[in-house]
Design an enzyme around this catalytic site. Sequence first.
Site, PDB file in Angstrom:
ATOM      1  N   ARG A 171      27.110  54.302  25.372  1.00  0.00           N
ATOM      2  CA  ARG A 171      26.582  55.663  25.370  1.00  0.00           C
ATOM      3  C   ARG A 171      25.495  55.871  24.312  1.00  0.00           C
ATOM      4  NH1 ARG A 171      31.051  60.146  25.547  1.00  0.00           N
ATOM      5  NH2 ARG A 171      31.361  59.048  27.528  1.00  0.00           N
ATOM      6  N   THR A 187      39.235  42.016  29.745  1.00  0.00           N
ATOM      7  CA  THR A 187      39.870  42.031  31.068  1.00  0.00           C
ATOM      8  C   THR A 187      41.297  42.535  30.914  1.00  0.00           C
ATOM      9  OG1 THR A 187      40.309  40.712  33.063  1.00  0.00           O
ATOM     10  CG2 THR A 187      40.803  39.681  30.961  1.00  0.00           C
ATOM     11  N   LYS A 194      40.713  38.518  38.375  1.00  0.00           N
ATOM     12  CA  LYS A 194      39.458  37.897  37.946  1.00  0.00           C
ATOM     13  C   LYS A 194      38.561  37.578  39.146  1.00  0.00           C
ATOM     14  CE  LYS A 194      38.343  36.987  34.350  1.00  0.00           C
ATOM     15  NZ  LYS A 194      37.610  37.818  33.356  1.00  0.00           N
ATOM     16  N   GLY A 229      35.569  27.583  31.832  1.00  0.00           N
ATOM     17  CA  GLY A 229      36.717  26.695  31.821  1.00  0.00           C
ATOM     18  C   GLY A 229      37.703  27.092  30.739  1.00  0.00           C
TER      19      GLY A 229
END
Length: 304
Positions: free
Chosen positions: A38, A50, A137, A163
């Site tokens: 913002r 996540t 994911k 990985g």
Amino acid sequence: MEEKSYSRVCITGGSGFVGSCLVKKLLEKGHTVHATLRNQGCEYVFHVATPMLHNTQSSQYKDTAEAAVAGVRVIADACIRSKTVKRLIYTASVMSSSPLTEDGVCFKSCVDETCWTPFDVSFTYTNDFTMGYIKSKTLAEKEILNYNEYDNSRLEVVTLACGVVGGETLLPYVPSSVEIILSLLSGNLIFSNTLKFLQELLGSIPLVHIEDICQAHIFCIENQSMKGRFLCAATNPTIRAIASSFQEKFPEYQIAKEFIEGPDKGVTFDSTKLMKMGFEYAYDTKKILDDSVACGRRLGHLIK
């Protein structure tokens, strides 16, 4: 001498394993780092965070996957509304890139950016949490890549399917990805089963050093134009190869016989797309494993 260019960047998940190291690297390079979009005039956004654990009692979303997809939409839409963000870099996972065929019967010839993990496949070494994470994911990465097609690609989106990340950490504890690597030495059943699952899912264990991960993210803002999906792993040994390397370098640890006797060769992992853009990996399997052990020992996870 060419004058360096510095940018304003935003990072979600800056307190995690990858995020904390990425913040440090960006600051060292002279970039200005924010934790919010913002009114900050950011040019690049790293979406590293996540959702992991999901509580249906306190969430408007039915599961982790729905929350993750909603999350990437919020971030991407905020980038577009800002009118200053040029590129959004999403930290994805190789868990979304399984080379298994849709029926799960066999592997394709190699893992590359065209591979997407099928959901309707049964695995030996997994649980509801792991499958929920993979689904979240995979769907989140597909959703955020769609933004490359919106509004004449005004927002460039890059996904890095990373990985298993090894190496040292700025955190006061051993990150879970490092615990997975060290499970052959620690004997932790939960993490060694995760290692088995990864080989079952991907045909090998794609590894990447935390330093290379951070450099790959920074590489994604240093290019004049870049978008799309990129696999990010320096090497892809099998569990047997990792165990053999550990056994040779750290004979003081007892490694279970089952890990020494597994398959010697895995599925080919093609991460050349990122390299063709000009990126170079600095850390090989040996260095990733050695630095992971050093991390485990320093934080008391492994006893010498």
